[in-house]
Design an enzyme around this catalytic site. Structure first.
Site, short mmCIF file in Angstrom:
data_model
loop_
_atom_site.label_atom_id
_atom_site.label_comp_id
_atom_site.label_asym_id
_atom_site.label_seq_id
_atom_site.Cartn_x
_atom_site.Cartn_y
_atom_site.Cartn_z
N GLU A 282 0.83 -1.21 0.00
CA GLU A 282 0.00 0.00 0.00
C GLU A 282 0.87 1.27 0.00
O GLU A 282 0.54 2.26 -0.65
CB GLU A 282 -0.92 -0.02 1.22
CG GLU A 282 -2.12 0.91 1.07
CD GLU A 282 -3.16 0.63 2.15
OE1 GLU A 282 -4.09 -0.12 1.86
OE2 GLU A 282 -3.01 1.13 3.27
N GLU A 285 2.05 1.67 -3.44
CA GLU A 285 0.92 2.12 -4.27
C GLU A 285 0.70 3.62 -4.05
O GLU A 285 0.49 4.38 -5.00
CB GLU A 285 -0.33 1.32 -3.86
CG GLU A 285 -1.56 1.62 -4.68
CD GLU A 285 -2.79 0.84 -4.17
OE1 GLU A 285 -2.77 0.37 -3.00
OE2 GLU A 285 -3.76 0.71 -4.95
N CYS A 302 -8.28 -2.13 4.28
CA CYS A 302 -8.16 -3.37 5.07
C CYS A 302 -9.35 -3.66 5.97
O CYS A 302 -9.32 -4.65 6.70
CB CYS A 302 -6.87 -3.42 5.87
SG CYS A 302 -6.24 -1.88 6.36
N GLU A 364 -15.72 -11.17 4.29
CA GLU A 364 -14.62 -10.92 3.35
C GLU A 364 -14.02 -12.22 2.83
O GLU A 364 -13.76 -12.36 1.63
CB GLU A 364 -13.52 -10.11 4.06
CG GLU A 364 -12.31 -9.84 3.19
CD GLU A 364 -11.18 -9.15 3.95
OE1 GLU A 364 -10.89 -9.56 5.09
OE2 GLU A 364 -10.60 -8.20 3.41
N CYS A 511 -9.95 -1.83 14.84
CA CYS A 511 -10.22 -3.26 15.07
C CYS A 511 -10.29 -3.62 16.54
O CYS A 511 -10.92 -4.63 16.90
CB CYS A 511 -9.17 -4.11 14.38
SG CYS A 511 -9.11 -3.81 12.62
#
Ligand code: SF4
Ligand code: SF4
Ligand code: SF4
Ligand code: FES
Length: 596
Positions: A282, A285, A302, A364, A511
């Site tokens: 990432e 990117e 994510c 997912e 999370c």
């Protein structure tokens, strides 16, 4: 200087109390160590005053303490014969329409209704029993909804609409027929629900819970043909201990590795490793897009609840999402390829098991795009709570376990990998790596304090080799909406875009506050877990993803270069717009089963 809040003086059961004006009576009483019973009220959510169990007497009048704010001179009585009798009657009425299911219920021992019935000494129900006989909705890969157990408190609707701004569930019908359902005859599996599980976290009873996969794991462990390979997400290591009487935020990762081995898992890896891998992909990117000035802002990818939300409500912004799979999926893809080849194990024999703080990870893992190697990246997802159940079933004394290391090759991790579990953590991890790759210099200070903390939206400007990088971090989907609306409006008006890089996490706190974490999981507990992750980060010898030795070896021996051809095949994905208003064909409808 901050303005001092005005205080008022009230009495609670005759004891004077000075408290900030406007405080809810139920909270004021708690500060005076008086615990008023509640059901529909939760400190994290806006009060709605539905159930009536929090009845108190104020200056001679009976009121609901969860919707009454303190005023000067209030004389509050929290227990008298009328109050006790009314509370008991309310509970008796609820229990008359509730199945006597406690011994088999997933919430047994953690159920607020059960606790209240015990506390208020409800010993019999003087009404005819009314069983609802409603089908249980098992159509979602993540969440089960059993309306036979719903007590109509509305917490799930409150969190779904106002904290998450998804609006997947509503009250339907009236009186004793009231249930929580999706719009237009849809189910949890076919509706706009993003599977975040926040409704599960706040449901006081066993009406909403995770789709369990524990039995599938036992089967895999018992099958001599199968090789079970487990990974553990960052946020699990600072929460699982709560299930065994330890403090929120206590780091128990060494015990988790040991427990998984005792359960029979063949290889124990760590999702923190693939969090570092995600940053390699990432971060690269982001730097490519920044150089070319295209598809900015880059938005992190994510959090699967966030991905479904974006596909549903922001399809126009999908090109901005990072194409990186989540760390869970990256680990699965590498296990079924690199690891399988290195060990000479056919991928068909590998059961890729992940332990996640999240219910949306179950959704997912079964997305069609998640099998680029020809095999599912991840076969089974367990939540933190489900792993705790397995450990208890196996009779393992978790708190007594000696810590063990994970298995080599896919388990070393940096502090950047561990903070993935906190809101702002992915952004901070990416900035640590992007800065050093872009400038070729060591960071003078590893921490990016601007993106830490629990503020709903955090913004910062970071200098990167002479370029001012504007970043935003949002957690909780209603906060994500605020940031995304700014981007959308700027695009529509042809104005410069407000950010270069955005992190979104579906769950409040990131999370650590996922829908699969130990219950209860109020916001204050999530903060303690978050501090546990930052403490681990600062104690680790390696704190930047690009310095993780096993990640470097993976590129050297297998992937070659970040964003290269093989990483693009295995570690990246694509997204599909979803129309929230289109009534989908409902192939899962027949899976709506009757109660067991
Ligand atoms: S939800 Fe109902 S059945 Fe389950 S533990 Fe609570 S009271 Fe018992
Ligand atoms: S899982 Fe999340 S989106 Fe789905 S109903 Fe619950 S709160 Fe709403
Ligand atoms: S499903 Fe749970 S949270 Fe939602 S209204 Fe029913 S009891 Fe309350
Ligand atoms: S807790 Fe106050 S009305 Fe429900």
């Amino acid at each position: 200087m901050a303005k001092q809040a005005k205080t008022v003086t009230i009495t609670i059961n005759g004891t004077p109390l000075e408290v900030e004006e406007g405080t809810l009576l139920v909270d004021a009483a708690s500060r005076a160590d008086v615990e008023i019973p509640t059901l529909c009220y939760h400190e994290d959510l806006s009060p709605r005053g539905i159930c009536g169990i929090c009845l108190v007497k104020v200056n001679g009048e009976y009121v609901r303490s969860c919707i009454t704010r303190v005023r000067e001179g209030m004389e509050v009585v929290t227990s008298d014969p009328v109050i006790r009798e009314t509370r008991r009657k309310i509970l008796e009425l609820i229990l008359a329409t509730h199945p006597d299911d406690c011994l088999k219920c997933i919430k047994h021992g953690k159920c607020e209704l059960q606790d209240l019935a015990e506390r208020l000494e409800v010993r019999s129900i003087p009404y005819d029993k009314y069983e609802r006989g409603l089908p249980v909705d098992r159509t979602s890969p993540s969440i089960v909804r059993d309306m036979n157990k719903c007590i109509g408190c509305g917490r799930c609707i409150e969190v779904c609409h106002h904290v998450q701004s998804v609006g997947a569930i509503f009250f339907h019908n009236r009186g004793s027929h009231t249930i929580v359902a999706n719009a237009a005859g849809q189910t949890m599996g076919t509706s706009v629900c993003v599977a975040c599980g926040q409704c599960v976290v706040y449901c006081p009873v066993g009406a909403l819970y995770e789709k369990e996969a524990v039995e599938r794991v036992w089967e895999a462990l018992a099958d001599p043909e199968k090789v079970v390979v487990a990974q553990i997400a960052p946020a699990v290591r600072v929460a699982l201990g709560e299930e065994f009487g330890m403090k929120p935020g206590e780091l128990v990762i060494g015990k988790i590795y040991a427990a998984l081995r005792r359960l029979g898992v063949d290889y124990v890896f760590d999702t923190n490793f693939s969090a570092d891998l995600t940053i390699m992909e990432e971060g690269t990117e982001f730097l490519h897009r920044l150089e070319k000035g295209e598809r900015l802002p880059l938005i992190t990818s994510c959090s699967p609840g966030w991905i479904k939300f974006a596909e549903t409500y922001y399809p126009d912004l999908l090109p901005h999402l990072s194409t990186c799979k989540s760390p869970q999926q990256m680990m699965g893809a590498v296990v079924k390829t690199y690891f399988a080849q290195a060990k000479g194990i056919p991928p068909s024999r590998i059961v890729s098991l992940s332990i996640m703080p999240c219910t949306a990870k179950k959704f997912e893992a079964q997305r069609e795009e998640m099998r680029d190697s020809g095999f599912w990246d991840v076969d089974i997802v367990l939540t933190t709570r489900e792993l705790a159940r397995m450990i208890r079933q196996a009779g393992i004394r978790f708190d007594q376990l000696k810590e063990e290391p994970a298995d080599p090759v896919l388990s070393s991790y940096s502090g950047a990998g561990t903070i993935f579990g906190a809101t702002g953590g992915v952004m901070e991890a990416a900035l640590r790596t992007a800065y050093e790759i872009k400038t070729g210099k060591s960071l003078p200070k590893v921490e990016f304090a601007q993106v830490r903390g629990v503020k709903g939206v955090k913004e910062a400007v970071i200098e990167l080799n002479g370029t001012q990088i504007r970043v935003a971090v949002a957690h909780g989907l209603s906060n994500a909406r605020k940031v995304l609306d700014r981007v959308r409006e700027a695009k529509e008006r042809g104005e410069p875009l407000p950010y270069h890089f955005i992190e979104v996490m579906a769950c409040p706190g990131g999370c650590v506050g996922g829908g699969g974490q130990p219950l209860p999981s109020p916001l204050k507990k999530r903060e303690e877990r978050l501090m546990g992750l930052y403490a681990e980060d600062s104690a680790l010898p390696v704190r930047k993803s690009h310095e993780n030795p096993e990640v470097r070896a993976l590129y050297e021996h297998f992937l070659k270069e970040p964003n290269g051809e093989l990483p693009h095949t295995l570690l990246h994905t694509h997204y599909e717009p979803r129309d929230p208003y289109r009534l989908r064909k409902n192939p899962l409808r027949e899976q709506v089963s009757t109660p067991e």
